[in-house]
Each structure stands twice: as structure tokens, then as C-alpha cells.
Scaffold this active site. Structure first.
Site, PDB file in Angstrom:
ATOM      1  N   THR A 106       6.603  -6.613  11.332  1.00  0.00           N
ATOM      2  CA  THR A 106       7.129  -7.898  11.820  1.00  0.00           C
ATOM      3  C   THR A 106       8.136  -8.527  10.856  1.00  0.00           C
ATOM      4  O   THR A 106       8.923  -9.373  11.256  1.00  0.00           O
ATOM      5  CB  THR A 106       5.980  -8.896  12.046  1.00  0.00           C
TER       6      THR A 106
ATOM      7  N   SER B 266     -29.239  16.494  15.117  1.00  0.00           N
ATOM      8  CA  SER B 266     -30.436  17.036  15.770  1.00  0.00           C
ATOM      9  C   SER B 266     -30.153  17.409  17.224  1.00  0.00           C
ATOM     10  O   SER B 266     -29.193  16.917  17.829  1.00  0.00           O
ATOM     11  CB  SER B 266     -31.569  16.013  15.733  1.00  0.00           C
TER      12      SER B 266
ATOM     13  N   GLN C 191      10.366  -6.691   9.044  1.00  0.00           N
ATOM     14  CA  GLN C 191      11.504  -5.802   8.811  1.00  0.00           C
ATOM     15  C   GLN C 191      12.807  -6.309   9.415  1.00  0.00           C
ATOM     16  O   GLN C 191      13.869  -6.231   8.783  1.00  0.00           O
ATOM     17  CB  GLN C 191      11.192  -4.395   9.346  1.00  0.00           C
TER      18      GLN C 191
ATOM     19  N   HIS D 211       6.954   4.307   9.437  1.00  0.00           N
ATOM     20  CA  HIS D 211       6.437   4.097  10.786  1.00  0.00           C
ATOM     21  C   HIS D 211       7.644   3.786  11.661  1.00  0.00           C
ATOM     22  O   HIS D 211       8.592   3.144  11.211  1.00  0.00           O
ATOM     23  CB  HIS D 211       5.436   2.936  10.780  1.00  0.00           C
TER      24      HIS D 211
ATOM     25  N   SER E 100       0.814  -1.214   0.000  1.00  0.00           N
ATOM     26  CA  SER E 100       0.000   0.000   0.000  1.00  0.00           C
ATOM     27  C   SER E 100       0.846   1.261   0.000  1.00  0.00           C
ATOM     28  O   SER E 100       0.760   2.092  -0.912  1.00  0.00           O
ATOM     29  CB  SER E 100      -0.931  -0.001   1.221  1.00  0.00           C
TER      30      SER E 100
ATOM     31  N   GLU F 173      -4.640   3.353  17.216  1.00  0.00           N
ATOM     32  CA  GLU F 173      -5.170   2.137  16.592  1.00  0.00           C
ATOM     33  C   GLU F 173      -5.866   1.243  17.611  1.00  0.00           C
ATOM     34  O   GLU F 173      -6.964   0.727  17.370  1.00  0.00           O
ATOM     35  CB  GLU F 173      -4.021   1.344  15.944  1.00  0.00           C
TER      36      GLU F 173
END
Length: 340
Positions: free
Chosen positions: A84, A252, A86, A108, A27, A195
Site C-alpha cells: 500500500t 493414528s 509503494q 511481490h 523483513s 493467504e
């Protein structure tokens, strides 16, 4: 307030005569690679032998190399692999091919902050983290826009780490929207906390509990689904666009009164106490250690809990109702893989 960096603060020229490698084509990886290439930079892709992403990356016009060769050839290397995976890739293919003056980029901070990767001191370590999924990072770039991004510098032996981070952020379109500087600890710990307690874990558990309470009280599963899951997007979108106060402006008076008087009784001090305990487990490294051990043990508990979630009655009800909604994309989670 943190300084917001924009296009004028970043120089693509910093990367012009360098080879950039993106390890992984998932991604985030595919979005970074395509955006950087379209920004006029030289990008190669590093993948393990037999990866299903090899033909996809080649079809997009990239030179695909082994992970080791990509690291050897590149000046700036992005590690766009799952947290996990890497550490093993680092030991086998990345570390042996690193040299003084190279730069490692992460999207990250997990591996660096929790020290599953301990880099040599003569390599720049930076982070460029768009605050959006890869397909959004790509789509916004193509439309001439960008996704707000974070940058961080962990090691700066070359004295140019921040300039490289800003240039990379510009290359993916981040500076079109705005870039904020953070650090590896802050990004990692806040990301995991969000998360676990709010965005994924908190929201999922809240929706399932609300569904169960209504069904157990004798209401139809269809009504429970609509009220506890389907309409959540409406509220989340309003919050996303205008904040909590903006959301309240759009609902509302009855909904507002229920929000401000009943909400704090549900998400009360006891919930906040457990959130603090979750944060402590993140800060201490306990969560990271357990997650790495889960991976090393073959994902047994992970897969068991996911399967249990798939069998929750809300899933069957939701599948039936979503079939009545022609605007919904048809997503089948059974064996589904990311597009890249």
C-alpha cells in the site's frame, strides 16, 4: 514440470560493477540487503527521513540514503516497501529518479500486476520472491543454505532482465535451494488466494469456529484450544515435511479415518464455491481496489476487524496456556513491531 535454476545457472558477475539499492529495511529488505552484501556486492539502503530503520541499517554497516538518492545512485533497485505504500513512494521518489537502463526489483507482484505502479518502458521490471519470511532467508544464507525462490520478468528492454533476476536470487542464496520462473500475474494472484482462503484467512476462521463449537457444547476452553489450535502446528509440520500423504502416514488410524471421511464434509463443495468467488475477486482486481481504498481511508475497517479478532476468547485461553510452555517464545502483539 518447471525448470529449477541452481547456482550453475546464475552469474553474480552480472551485478559485480553495479550499485544495488534496497528501499526499506523490513523483513524482506534487511535479508536481501545483508545477503547481497555478504555475497560481495555493493548495496545501499534507501529510507525516508525519520525512519526508525536508519540506525539499524547503519549499525549493520550500510550506507543509508534518502529514497530518491538511492534510486538516483543505483543501477538495480529493490522496492521492499509494503504494497500500500509503494505507489506514493514511486510517484514521489522513485519515478523522478529512474533512468533508462535501470532495473526495478519487486518481491511481490501486487503493484505492477494491479497497476498501482505503471513503470516507464525503458526500465527492466523483475521479481525475486523467496518463499519464506525474511529472517528465514537470512538464517539459511548464513548457514550456507538457501530458501527456494521465484523469479519473474515483466519488462526486459535491456535484454538482461532474467540474468539480473537470477544473479539477485543467487546473491540472496535462492539458487542454493532452487529457483523457479513464474510471471507477475501468477505469483500475485496465487499468493493472495493462498493467504485469504487457506494459510491465513481459512486457517484462522477454521480454528476459531472449531474452538467455538467445542466451548458452546460445554467443553473447557483449554481442551478446545489444545485440540483446535495448539496441535495444528504438529499437523502443519508433518504436511510441510512430507505432504498430506506423509502426514497421514504419521497419525493414528482413528485420526486418518476421521480425516478422510469427515474432512470433506466440512470443507465441501460450498467452501470451494466461495473460494472460487474469492479468486474471481482477486483476478478482477476487486480485492486490490478495496484494499487500496481501505489504506487511503485510514485503515478503519482493517483496524476494527483486527481488534475484534484480538478479543476472541481463544486469545485469552491461548495466552494462559502458552505461559505454561517454556519452549514457546514470548510474543506480545500489543504494539509489537518487526525487528527491522
Amino acid at each position: 514440470m518447471a525448470k529449477v535454476y541452481t547456482d550453475k545457472d546464475a552469474d553474480l558477475g552480472v551485478l559485480k560493477n553495479k550499485t544495488l539499492a534496497v528501499l526499506g529495511f523490513g523483513s524482506q529488505g534487511h535479508a536481501h540487503a545483508l545477503n547481497l552484501k555478504d555475497s560481495g556486492l555493493k548495496v545501499v539502503i534507501g529510507l525516508y527521513e525519520g525512519s526508525k530503520s536508519i540506525p539499524v541499517a547503519r549499525e549493520k554497516g550500510f550506507e543509508v540514503l534518502s529514497t530518491a538518492e538511492a534510486v538516483r545512485r543505483a543501477d538495480v533497485i529493490m522496492v521492499a516497501l509494503p504494497d500500500t505504500k509503494q505507489a506514493a513512494a514511486y510517484e514521489k521518489d522513485i519515478l523522478p529518479n529512474l533512468a533508462k537502463g535501470k532495473t526495478l526489483v519487486f518481491s511481490h507482484g501486487f503493484s505492477i500486476h494491479f497497476k498501482t505502479i505503471v513503470p516507464p518502458k525503458d526500465v527492466n521490471i523483475i521479481m525475486v520472491a523467496p518463499k519464506g519470511p525474511g529472517h528465514t532467508v537470512r538464517r539459511q544464507y548464513v548457514e550456507g543454505k538457501g530458501v527456494p525462490s521465484l523469479i519473474a520478468v515483466y519488462q526486459n528492454p535491456g535484454k538482461d532482465a532474467k540474468k539480473i533476476a537470477l544473479a539477485w536470487a543467487k546473491g540472496i542464496g535462492g539458487t542454493r535451494a532452487g529457483v523457479i520462473e513464474t510471471n507477475f500475474r501468477e505469483e500475485t494472484e496465487t499468493d493472495l488466494f493462498g493467504e485469504q482462503t487457506v494459510l491465513c484467512g481459512g486457517a484462522s476462521a477454521l480454528v476459531q469456529a472449531g474452538f467455538e463449537v467445542l466451548v458452546e457444547a460445554g467443553y473447557s476452553p483449554e481442551m478446545a484450544y489444545f485440540e483446535c489450535l495448539h496441535e495444528l502446528k504438529l499437523i502443519a509440520d508433518l504436511m510441510n515435511e512430507a505432504g498430506i500423504s506423509g502426514m497421514r502416514f504419521s497419525i493414528s488410524e482413528t485420526a486418518k479415518w476421521g480425516d478422510i471421511t469427515v474432512g470433506p464434509k466440512i470443507i465441501d463443495a460450498s467452501v470451494k464455491k466461495r473460494m472460487k468467488a474469492a479468486l474471481k475477486d482477486i483476478q478482477s482486481g476487486k480485492f486490490a481496489k478495496n484494499w487500496v481504498n481501505e489504506y487511503k481511508g485510514g485503515y478503519k475497517k482493517y483496524n476494527s476487524l483486527l481488534k475484534k479478532g484480538e478479543k476472541h476468547p481463544i486469545e485469552k485461553t491461548g495466552a494462559k496456556l502458552r505461559a505454561l510452555m517454556p519452549w514457546m517464545g514470548r510474543k506480545n502483539i500489543k504494539g509489537a513491531q518487526a525487528a527491522y
